[in-house]
Design an enzyme around this catalytic site. Structure first.
Site, short mmCIF file in Angstrom:
data_model
loop_
_atom_site.label_atom_id
_atom_site.label_comp_id
_atom_site.label_asym_id
_atom_site.label_seq_id
_atom_site.Cartn_x
_atom_site.Cartn_y
_atom_site.Cartn_z
N HIS A 1 81.70 18.86 44.87
CA HIS A 1 82.47 18.33 43.76
C HIS A 1 82.06 18.94 42.42
O HIS A 1 80.88 19.01 42.09
CB HIS A 1 82.31 16.80 43.69
CG HIS A 1 83.42 16.15 42.95
ND1 HIS A 1 84.68 15.99 43.48
CD2 HIS A 1 83.48 15.66 41.70
CE1 HIS A 1 85.46 15.42 42.60
NE2 HIS A 1 84.76 15.21 41.50
N HIS B 1 82.07 3.71 37.17
CA HIS B 1 83.35 3.71 37.90
C HIS B 1 83.36 4.83 38.93
O HIS B 1 82.55 5.74 38.91
CB HIS B 1 84.53 3.84 36.94
CG HIS B 1 84.59 5.15 36.22
ND1 HIS B 1 83.86 5.39 35.08
CD2 HIS B 1 85.26 6.28 36.48
CE1 HIS B 1 84.09 6.62 34.68
NE2 HIS B 1 84.92 7.19 35.51
N GLU C 1 86.37 6.79 28.98
CA GLU C 1 87.19 7.77 29.71
C GLU C 1 88.59 7.22 29.93
O GLU C 1 88.76 6.17 30.55
CB GLU C 1 86.52 8.07 31.06
CG GLU C 1 87.29 9.07 31.89
CD GLU C 1 86.84 9.04 33.35
OE1 GLU C 1 85.71 9.48 33.62
OE2 GLU C 1 87.62 8.57 34.19
N TYR D 1 96.96 10.03 42.98
CA TYR D 1 95.58 10.21 42.56
C TYR D 1 94.67 9.55 43.59
O TYR D 1 94.58 8.34 43.67
CB TYR D 1 95.36 9.65 41.15
CG TYR D 1 94.16 10.29 40.51
CD1 TYR D 1 94.26 11.57 39.97
CD2 TYR D 1 92.93 9.67 40.51
CE1 TYR D 1 93.15 12.20 39.43
CE2 TYR D 1 91.82 10.29 39.98
CZ TYR D 1 91.94 11.56 39.44
OH TYR D 1 90.84 12.18 38.91
N HIS E 1 80.26 7.24 38.73
CA HIS E 1 79.61 7.80 37.55
C HIS E 1 79.70 6.83 36.38
O HIS E 1 80.68 6.11 36.23
CB HIS E 1 80.14 9.17 37.19
CG HIS E 1 81.63 9.28 37.13
ND1 HIS E 1 82.42 9.27 38.25
CD2 HIS E 1 82.46 9.43 36.09
CE1 HIS E 1 83.68 9.41 37.91
NE2 HIS E 1 83.74 9.48 36.59
FE FE2 Z 1 85.48 9.30 35.62
#
Ligand code: FE2
Length: 401
Positions: free
Chosen positions: A272, A347, A316, A325, A309
């Site tokens: 990632h 989140h 964000e 998504y 994270h």
């Molecule tokens: Fe994020």
């Protein structure tokens, strides 16, 4: 914006006489950032750019802000904001509804079919993302044809108006800075050329190609500027004796331009990649990133959706534009949604999303993300479009009634 352009008629040497066909002089105007110490453009007007014949207050759309308290992640449903035929009475400037904001940046949304008034933002640059529809952006530098997926960067003080074209309403997501908005410095050489590792370059940017001249007298220009209203803003309508589009030529490195999200070349990896590989622009105390359709992580044991994270320094804001998504499946988020993941909250994928993503080779998602380094408050449209339950989507239950 360090990419030099020249449009229309300019004299061979700057600050020298440039004459109209009738023998009179054009008025040379320098539009420059950071007090003559950064990018600028020289414009040649047939009239006098400072001329005014009247001024009156412009009452801005509601700019009040409500703290995100108690602090929770939120799901805002922007497509609920302009129901039915409301777009027919809305333009892309005066119709903007404030979704989120702080002292550095304001995010607002409009669905419009009307031509906007002539307008100038005197507080900072605007980055307007066109979610759907198409428009001609008329500016004093020339016109830009813009449409779905375009980021339109409009430098502070550029007089312009939005003219929707086509049959579909124009859906615009306006990111208004109190600073300048530009590609990240790390994408650029020390002289401002895009470097080889940048996910886009000069060829992907569309600027005005010819002058745009308007006709008319006593023309109204709506100016958003610093003031004593909510958000430190106020508005004034200036009336100019001649049409503000009277520029026969200009050159320099400061001008409006468009960049389409489909021209962003995603950077992918075996495992990632962190959000900075998705960055497209930045302003003071915020960044703009985009997530575009891409091949996903190809290590044999890769987990394609993000790890959990906690962006300790950022709020964000993800605007989901197209596709599915993957990480948000099961949360109610869909096209036209915003997720607000505030600093102080960890989140990541909704339950089940990690397992579902294993073995995926391609994500078709398109999303525009704004990360702010100071907390965002909710505008009236943020309050109005909050689904009220997203915070509980990871646990599956909220407070008992
Ligand atoms: Fe994020």
């Amino acid at each position: 914006m360090a990419f030099y352009r020249q449009v229309g008629s300019v004299p061979p040497k700057r600050h020298t006489q440039h004459r109209r066909p009738d023998g009179g002089l054009y008025s040379e105007e320098l539009i420059g950032e950071e007090g003559f110490s950064s990018d600028s453009a020289l414009l040649y007007h047939s009239g006098i750019p400072s001329a005014l014949v009247d001024a009156r207050p412009w009452e801005l759309p509601d700019q009040t802000l409500t703290p995100n308290a108690p602090l929770v992640p939120r799901h805002l449903k922007l497509h609920d904001l302009f129901p039915g035929e409301e777009h027919k009475a809305t333009d892309a400037v005066t119709g903007r509804r404030l979704v989120l904001g702080n002292a550095d940046v304001r995010i607002s949304y409009a669905v419009s079919s009307l031509t906007s008034p002539y307008y100038r933002n005197a507080t900072g640059d605007e980055c307007v993302y066109v979610e759907r529809g198409s428009a001609t952006l008329e500016t004093s530098f020339g016109a830009l044809e813009v449409g779905q997926g375009d980021y339109v960067i409009i430098p502070r003080t550029t007089t312009h108006r939005w003219v929707p074209t086509g049959t579909e309403p124009l859906r615009t997501y306006a990111i208004e800075a109190n600073s300048h908005i530009a590609p990240p410095k790390r994408y650029l050489s020390r002289y401002g050329q895009f470097l080889e590792h940048a996910p886009f370059c000069e060829r992907d940017l569309r600027g005005p190609t010819e002058p745009l001249l308007g006709e008319g007298t006593d023309v109204e220009v709506y100016v958003k500027h610093r003031g004593n209203g909510p958000g430190g803003l106020a508005g004034t309508v200036h009336v100019t004796p001649e049409h503000p589009f009277d520029v026969v030529g200009w050159d320099g490195c400061l001008y409006p331009y468009a960049f389409n999200i489909a021209d962003y070349e995603p950077i992918t990896g075996r495992v990632h990649q962190p959000p900075p590989v998705h960055q497209v622009f930045e302003g003071n105390n915020f960044v703009i990133c985009n997530f575009v359709p891409r091949k996903v992580d190809y290590h044999p044991l890769a987990v394609p959706v993000p790890y959990y994270h906690s962006n300790v320094d950022s709020d964000e804001i993800m605007f989901y534009v197209d596709g599915d998504y993957e990480a948000r499946k099961g949360s109610g988020i869909g096209k036209g949604s915003i997720s607000v993941h505030p600093g102080g909250h960890s989140h990541g994928p909704q339950p089940g999303a990690v397992e579902r993503s294993l073995g995926a080779e391609y994500f078709d998602e398109t999303a525009v993300m704004v990360d702010t380094f100071r907390p965002l408050d909710l505008g009236e449209a943020g309050v109005a479009s909050d689904d009220g339950k997203y915070a509980w989507s990871w646990s599956g239950r909220g407070p008992s009634a």
